[in-house]
Write a protein that holds these residues in place. Sequence first.
Motif: not given
Length: 153
Positions: A37-41, A44-48
């Motif tokens: 799952r990818q999301f923004k913390d 604003g950085a994209t995290r997996d």
Amino acid sequence: MAYLNKVFLIGNLTRDPELRVTPKGTAICQFGIAVNRQFKDESGATRDETTFVDIEAWGKQGELVSKYLSKGSLAMVEGRLKFDQWEDKTSGQKRTKLKVVLDNVQFLSTRGGAGGQSAPAGDPEAAGPGTSFPKAAKPPAGAPEGADEDVPF
């Protein structure tokens, strides 16, 4: 009140499927998949985020998974959640595990490594390596002859 216990997951196998057979001859296949799952913390950085799920397939489904999938294969799993409880024989502590009991599987890649292939689990011939398309489905019983020729695709 109605209840629902249904899970759909798409992920990669984390290990080769392990096939065993019960004393009565029923196949049991155990394997794991990783679902990403990818999301923004907050910054604003994209995290997996990866979730690892254990899967249990019984009977013909288990045999097909064992035959056509291996570590790294992409698959869609449909099933139900099952909560197992047991007592650890060495420590005597109660142990628990949540897993998915497979109802249906869609092969999205095969041991041949060709991505994007898919085949229904009930049709092992269509799932073989190098197969581009699954076999055409048979028209339902009672359908008029030639009814499948009217389909535009």
